[in-house]
Motif scaffolding. Structure first.
Motif, PDB file in Angstrom:
ATOM      1  N   PHE A  32       0.801  -1.328   0.003  1.00  0.00           N
ATOM      2  CA  PHE A  32       0.003  -0.013  -0.049  1.00  0.00           C
ATOM      3  C   PHE A  32       0.996   1.219   0.090  1.00  0.00           C
ATOM      4  CE2 PHE A  32      -0.038  -1.074   4.718  1.00  0.00           C
ATOM      5  CZ  PHE A  32       0.597  -0.021   5.189  1.00  0.00           C
ATOM      6  N   PRO A  33       0.452   2.241  -0.556  1.00  0.00           N
ATOM      7  CA  PRO A  33       1.097   3.314  -0.699  1.00  0.00           C
ATOM      8  C   PRO A  33       1.631   4.103   0.788  1.00  0.00           C
ATOM      9  CG  PRO A  33      -0.789   3.741  -1.960  1.00  0.00           C
ATOM     10  CD  PRO A  33      -1.026   2.630  -1.001  1.00  0.00           C
ATOM     11  N   PHE A  34       2.746   4.749   0.651  1.00  0.00           N
ATOM     12  CA  PHE A  34       3.601   5.094   2.053  1.00  0.00           C
ATOM     13  C   PHE A  34       4.303   6.186   1.570  1.00  0.00           C
ATOM     14  CE2 PHE A  34       6.251   5.503   5.461  1.00  0.00           C
ATOM     15  CZ  PHE A  34       5.814   5.227   6.464  1.00  0.00           C
ATOM     16  N   TYR A  35       3.690   7.593   2.193  1.00  0.00           N
ATOM     17  CA  TYR A  35       4.189   8.925   1.886  1.00  0.00           C
ATOM     18  C   TYR A  35       4.902   9.450   3.085  1.00  0.00           C
ATOM     19  CZ  TYR A  35       1.897   8.203  -2.533  1.00  0.00           C
ATOM     20  OH  TYR A  35       1.665   7.534  -3.866  1.00  0.00           O
ATOM     21  N   PHE A  36       5.855   9.925   3.093  1.00  0.00           N
ATOM     22  CA  PHE A  36       6.703  10.549   4.309  1.00  0.00           C
ATOM     23  C   PHE A  36       7.335  12.001   4.091  1.00  0.00           C
ATOM     24  CE2 PHE A  36      10.160   8.131   2.357  1.00  0.00           C
ATOM     25  CZ  PHE A  36      11.209   8.871   2.849  1.00  0.00           C
ATOM     26  N   VAL A  37       7.821  12.666   5.267  1.00  0.00           N
ATOM     27  CA  VAL A  37       7.985  13.852   5.023  1.00  0.00           C
ATOM     28  C   VAL A  37       9.525  13.880   5.295  1.00  0.00           C
ATOM     29  CG1 VAL A  37       7.903  16.205   5.894  1.00  0.00           C
ATOM     30  CG2 VAL A  37       5.933  14.766   5.767  1.00  0.00           C
ATOM     31  N   GLN A  38      10.624  14.491   4.622  1.00  0.00           N
ATOM     32  CA  GLN A  38      11.826  14.577   4.939  1.00  0.00           C
ATOM     33  C   GLN A  38      11.915  15.748   6.306  1.00  0.00           C
ATOM     34  OE1 GLN A  38      13.673  18.127   3.072  1.00  0.00           O
ATOM     35  NE2 GLN A  38      15.329  16.934   2.360  1.00  0.00           N
ATOM     36  N   ILE A  39      12.685  15.390   7.146  1.00  0.00           N
ATOM     37  CA  ILE A  39      12.905  16.346   8.423  1.00  0.00           C
ATOM     38  C   ILE A  39      13.414  17.529   7.765  1.00  0.00           C
ATOM     39  CG2 ILE A  39      12.783  14.427   9.889  1.00  0.00           C
ATOM     40  CD1 ILE A  39      16.066  14.952  10.445  1.00  0.00           C
ATOM     41  N   ALA A  40      13.075  18.492   8.424  1.00  0.00           N
ATOM     42  CA  ALA A  40      13.424  19.867   8.336  1.00  0.00           C
ATOM     43  C   ALA A  40      14.619  20.316   8.531  1.00  0.00           C
ATOM     44  CB  ALA A  40      12.429  20.745   8.617  1.00  0.00           C
ATOM     45  N   PRO A  41      15.645  21.261   7.991  1.00  0.00           N
ATOM     46  CA  PRO A  41      16.804  21.822   8.406  1.00  0.00           C
ATOM     47  C   PRO A  41      16.492  22.342  10.003  1.00  0.00           C
ATOM     48  CG  PRO A  41      16.401  22.758   6.264  1.00  0.00           C
ATOM     49  CD  PRO A  41      15.088  21.976   6.693  1.00  0.00           C
ATOM     50  N   TYR A  42      17.418  22.378  10.772  1.00  0.00           N
ATOM     51  CA  TYR A  42      17.441  22.783  12.097  1.00  0.00           C
ATOM     52  C   TYR A  42      18.960  22.604  12.626  1.00  0.00           C
ATOM     53  CZ  TYR A  42      16.216  22.671  17.052  1.00  0.00           C
ATOM     54  OH  TYR A  42      16.094  22.930  18.326  1.00  0.00           O
ATOM     55  N   GLY A  43      19.105  23.557  13.716  1.00  0.00           N
ATOM     56  CA  GLY A  43      20.358  23.345  14.313  1.00  0.00           C
ATOM     57  C   GLY A  43      20.534  22.506  15.134  1.00  0.00           C
ATOM     58  N   TYR A  44      20.565  21.220  14.647  1.00  0.00           N
ATOM     59  CA  TYR A  44      21.070  20.154  15.745  1.00  0.00           C
ATOM     60  C   TYR A  44      22.516  20.268  16.381  1.00  0.00           C
ATOM     61  CZ  TYR A  44      17.110  17.631  13.842  1.00  0.00           C
ATOM     62  OH  TYR A  44      15.545  17.410  13.343  1.00  0.00           O
ATOM     63  N   VAL A  45      22.406  19.578  17.563  1.00  0.00           N
ATOM     64  CA  VAL A  45      23.936  19.802  18.035  1.00  0.00           C
ATOM     65  C   VAL A  45      24.999  18.764  17.155  1.00  0.00           C
ATOM     66  CG1 VAL A  45      25.197  19.067  20.178  1.00  0.00           C
ATOM     67  CG2 VAL A  45      23.065  20.213  20.154  1.00  0.00           C
ATOM     68  N   GLY A  46      26.249  19.076  17.098  1.00  0.00           N
ATOM     69  CA  GLY A  46      26.743  18.061  16.588  1.00  0.00           C
ATOM     70  C   GLY A  46      27.410  18.556  15.057  1.00  0.00           C
ATOM     71  N   ASN A  47      27.923  17.687  14.342  1.00  0.00           N
ATOM     72  CA  ASN A  47      28.561  17.782  13.103  1.00  0.00           C
ATOM     73  C   ASN A  47      27.518  18.405  12.073  1.00  0.00           C
ATOM     74  OD1 ASN A  47      29.784  17.764  10.557  1.00  0.00           O
ATOM     75  ND2 ASN A  47      30.839  15.809  11.001  1.00  0.00           N
ATOM     76  N   PRO A  48      27.713  19.511  11.428  1.00  0.00           N
ATOM     77  CA  PRO A  48      26.609  19.900  10.728  1.00  0.00           C
ATOM     78  C   PRO A  48      26.397  18.976   9.470  1.00  0.00           C
ATOM     79  CG  PRO A  48      27.950  21.511  10.879  1.00  0.00           C
ATOM     80  CD  PRO A  48      28.676  20.372  11.520  1.00  0.00           C
ATOM     81  N   GLU A  49      27.250  18.280   8.969  1.00  0.00           N
ATOM     82  CA  GLU A  49      27.150  17.229   8.024  1.00  0.00           C
ATOM     83  C   GLU A  49      26.274  16.104   8.063  1.00  0.00           C
ATOM     84  OE1 GLU A  49      30.824  16.526   6.119  1.00  0.00           O
ATOM     85  OE2 GLU A  49      31.413  18.590   5.963  1.00  0.00           O
ATOM     86  N   THR A  50      26.201  15.743   9.361  1.00  0.00           N
ATOM     87  CA  THR A  50      25.407  14.636   9.580  1.00  0.00           C
ATOM     88  C   THR A  50      24.025  14.640   9.129  1.00  0.00           C
ATOM     89  OG1 THR A  50      26.483  14.310  11.791  1.00  0.00           O
ATOM     90  CG2 THR A  50      24.388  13.266  11.773  1.00  0.00           C
ATOM     91  N   MET A  51      23.487  15.916   9.197  1.00  0.00           N
ATOM     92  CA  MET A  51      21.974  16.121   8.497  1.00  0.00           C
ATOM     93  C   MET A  51      22.128  15.486   7.156  1.00  0.00           C
ATOM     94  SD  MET A  51      18.948  16.672   8.971  1.00  0.00           S
ATOM     95  CE  MET A  51      18.170  18.016  10.133  1.00  0.00           C
ATOM     96  N   GLY A  52      23.297  15.845   6.337  1.00  0.00           N
ATOM     97  CA  GLY A  52      23.064  15.617   4.812  1.00  0.00           C
ATOM     98  C   GLY A  52      23.222  13.947   4.831  1.00  0.00           C
TER      99      GLY A  52
END
Length: 736
Positions: free
Chosen positions: A345-365
């Motif tokens: 069955f169809p499954f659609y999801f949302v990319q989490i938004a940019p945010y100032g998480y603690v730690g290495n900035p590249e972890t989000m990428g």
């Protein structure tokens, strides 16, 4: 049994009993259906409709829906189930179930049913969004029906929920939850209702701050080899599994043996041996974050109520897992699909938004890369990209209207087959090298590529084949492609886009849907030691250490001290620190040997026995860090190598050192297995060349090249090790 372990086991058993662990409850005399059924509900069109419930054991139950009628006999546990043929959208209908008693549900519609699940950004109610009051006032949609599932986690799968179907109105949409019904879910359903013209049922089963593992059924873990360990834990905690029963048999045998030994000791007036502890791995889920806990209490009771599909907004609590998150998405989606038995069955999801998480900035990428991989590799799956509508200061961005609309676009195009509809932003297709430029081709360009704000495209980076790290690229749109170049990059071989936790890139298609993050090409593996320090070719590597693995015990990635024979006359250190912007800072320093023992030239742990506070001669220094005094045969070198705590006093009378700050003249003392210092200095230049301190704290340790810009020049208390993309230390010697 230890008291703490016994207490934990008893508490878990109490929870298990309190929530009604197990699949089926005791049969009841009256006919009953789970509360996923009710007046005002929506049942899924064009799908076989499963209706189930409980009655007296072996009782005949009659189920009527619209003009259809079926009879079934309950089994000896009082369970019954019927399946009605597919129905077209319409209603209202009446669902009646008759046995020793009668249950009747009125105003039943047939239309589209979607499950809305995830953590806080899906839970976030309509009252929290932009223009929330106005949205609530306008929420008068009687053919949108809402079912909010009460939050519940349990040790084992349950058969029912708490919740009631309600017509969507300004009153009902604002009731309960976190300021009302799921905003993302509501706006998704509103868009479907407007475009399809049929009744829409939305089931809101959400819980803020929760991990994906808690929502995942055992079947999901079992099907993903990368999650074998998680599945093993789930199996051991499930009293119905063979693994649990075998391990429990072992525990019972150990306990029986102990009872016999204790009885013998009692009779002989001897000491009783310690009682075996209850195996903690046999405990069922005992926290909301445990694997399967929320699936058991909040998802399993909904199946097999017919759905069109599911929408999902979660990931903040799993941030940092990179491609592993794609595996966990496979487990979640595959597990749900297996439990419902409706196919993919169809499954659609949302990319989490940019945010100032603690730690290495590249972890989000890397995390976004995992989400993209899930969207591209899991059948009948899609991702709504929202890197243009986030809030870097708020992990709960308030523009949920657009989140719901983008999810609906995916469904309208992918599930309902609407044509001439652009449902996705540009997606990376391929990369080609054109001299000193890279050409990126895109799919899903819609009416064409564009810049959201009219400014030059941003958040593109390239890297040269021969030197340097990633640098900002100039990006130019050329039809369905983007061409990248950068000053000084003559041979680009790799690129990345939107590779930072704060990236809000402006590349989109003309329809206003943004591109998601990606990277392409092969990042060159270059050894700065060979490229930048010719002297090192004459040295032998003794130790190589990934400083990301620092801890109370040091385990070198390479340890050659046992295979190097012969005397040495010089010792060298090469430290590399990868910054978040892609640049690698390095420092090389060699000096006349200060010891003839190879075991004492690495990290000065207690086990190594190293303890040096002394001058060192003939420094050779190479570095790309601004301000470092480089050169050959420099004087003024001194080292501070010890595992101890230390103070600011300059008791060794190091020239130019201060007794009021931590610098190149400190005093070791106190706990031998203490803070720890591995520092090389040039006191003539009043400089710390490099520092590796407090290694026992891992990413909480101190790392630095040159003087720390503020506070202590030798990086004491910097606690910055976790901020580096990578960190590596090599130790070398020159044989005589």
């Amino acid at each position: 049994m230890r008291r703490t372990t016994l207490f934990r086991a008893v508490c878990s058993l109490a929870v298990f009993l309190a929530v009604g662990g197990g699949f089926a409850r005791n049969a009841r005399a009256e006919v009953r259906l789970p509360r996923v059924f009710g007046s005002h509900m929506v049942m899924q069109q064009e799908t076989p409709l499963v209706v189930w419930g409980w009655a007296q054991p072996n009782e005949t139950v009659t189920v009527e829906l619209a003009s259809q009628r079926q009879q079934v006999q309950a089994n000896d546990r009082g369970e019954w189930k019927v399946v009605f043929p597919k129905m077209e959208a319409g209603g209202p209908y009446i669902l009646t179930v008759t046995g020793s008693s009668t249950v009747q549900f009125d105003d039943v519609m047939v239309g589209e049913v979607w499950l809305c699940s995830g953590q806080s950004n899906m839970e976030m109610g309509i009252g929290m969004v932009n223009d929330g009051a106005a949205e609530i006032a306008a929420a008068n949609y009687p053919e949108i029906r809402l079912l909010k599932v009460a939050k519940k986690w349990t040790p084992l799968p349950q058969d029912d929920i708490e919740g009631t179907w309600k017509l969507c109105s300004p009153q009902t949409v604002a009731e309960g939850g976190w300021s009302g019904f799921s905003a993302a879910g509501y706006f998704f359903g509103r868009e479907l209702h407007r475009k399809l013209g049929v009744a829409v049922g939305l089931i809101d089963s959400t819980w803020g701050g929760t991990r994906i593992e808690s929502w995942t059924p055992p079947e999901g873990f079992a099907a993903v080899p990368a999650l074998k360990n998680l599945y093993g834990q789930v199996e051991l905690g499930d009293p119905r599994s063979t693994a649990h029963q075998q391990r429990l048999e072992q525990a019972i045998k150990s306990t029986e043996d102990w009872v016999a030994a204790a009885r013998k000791a009692l009779n002989e007036r001897n000491l009783v041996p310690p009682m075996p502890a209850y195996p903690s791995e046999l405990l069922p889920p005992h926290d909301v974050q445990d694997s399967t806990a929320l699936y058991n209490g909040s998802i399993h009771p909904l199946a097999p109520f017919a759905l069109r599909g599911a929408i999902w907004y979660q990931g903040e609590s799993n941030y940092g897992e990179g491609m592993l998150y794609a595996d966990k998405m496979r487990a979640l989606i595959g597990g749900w699909r297996q439990v419902w038995g409706e196919g993919d069955f169809p499954f659609y999801f949302v990319q989490i938004a940019p945010y100032g998480y603690v730690g290495n900035p590249e972890t989000m990428g890397e995390f976004w890369e995992g989400q993209t991989a899930a969207a591209h590799t899991i059948p009948n799956c899609g991702m709504a990209v929202i890197n243009d509508i986030g809030d870097l200061k708020d992990i709960h961005p308030k523009n949920k209207q657009e989140v719901g609309r983008r999810l609906a676009l995916l469904a309208l195009a992918g599930t309902y087959g609407q044509k001439n509809l652009v449902s996705s932003g540009p997606t990376y297709k391929s990369m080609t090298v054109e001299g000193d430029k890279l050409r990126l081709a895109f799919d899903n360009v819609g009416g064409g590529l564009a810049s959201r704000d009219g400014k030059p495209l941003d958040w593109f980076e390239v890297i040269d084949a021969d030197e340097g790290g990633f640098v900002k690229a100039d990006a130019v749109i050329d039809g369905a492609s983007v061409v990248l170049s950068a000053p000084g990059v003559k041979h680009p071989v790799a690129m990345r886009f939107s590779w930072s936790k704060v990236a809000e890139p402006n590349l989109m298609n003309i329809e206003g849907l943004p591109a998601d993050s990606f990277r392409a090409g092969t990042v060159p593996k270059r050894d700065l030691l060979i490229l930048k320090v010719p002297e090192a070719a004459k040295y032998e590597l003794v130790y190589d250490l990934d400083l990301g693995k620092m801890g109370p015990a040091i385990s070198y990635d390479t340890d050659n001290h046992g295979s190097i024979h012969g005397a040495f006359d010089r010792i060298a250190y090469f430290l590399e620190l990868g910054e978040s912007d892609g640049k690698t800072n390095y420092l090389y320093v060699s000096m006349d040997a200060f010891t003839d023992d190879l075991t004492k030239i690495g990290v000065p742990t207690v086990a190594s026995g190293a303890h040096f506070q002394q001058n060192v001669a003939e420094l050779n220094v190479e570095s790309n860090v601004k301000g470092i005094k480089t050169g050959q045969g420099l004087s003024g070198g001194n080292i501070e190598f010890w595992p101890n705590n230390y103070g600011q006093a300059n008791s060794a009378n190091v020239p130019n050192a201060s007794s009021q700050t931590y610098d190149f003249g400190d005093e070791p003392g106190g706990d031998l297995d203490g803070y720890g210092s591995m520092q090389v200095h040039n006191h003539d230049a009043k400089q710390t060349l490099f520092a590796v301190n407090h290694w026992r704290e891992g990413n909480g340790g101190d790392l630095g090249i040159g003087n720390r810009p503020a506070e202590n020049p030798d990086w004491t208390f910097a606690a910055n090790a976790g901020s580096y993309q990578f960190k590596r230390l090599r130790v070398l010697v020159h044989l005589k």
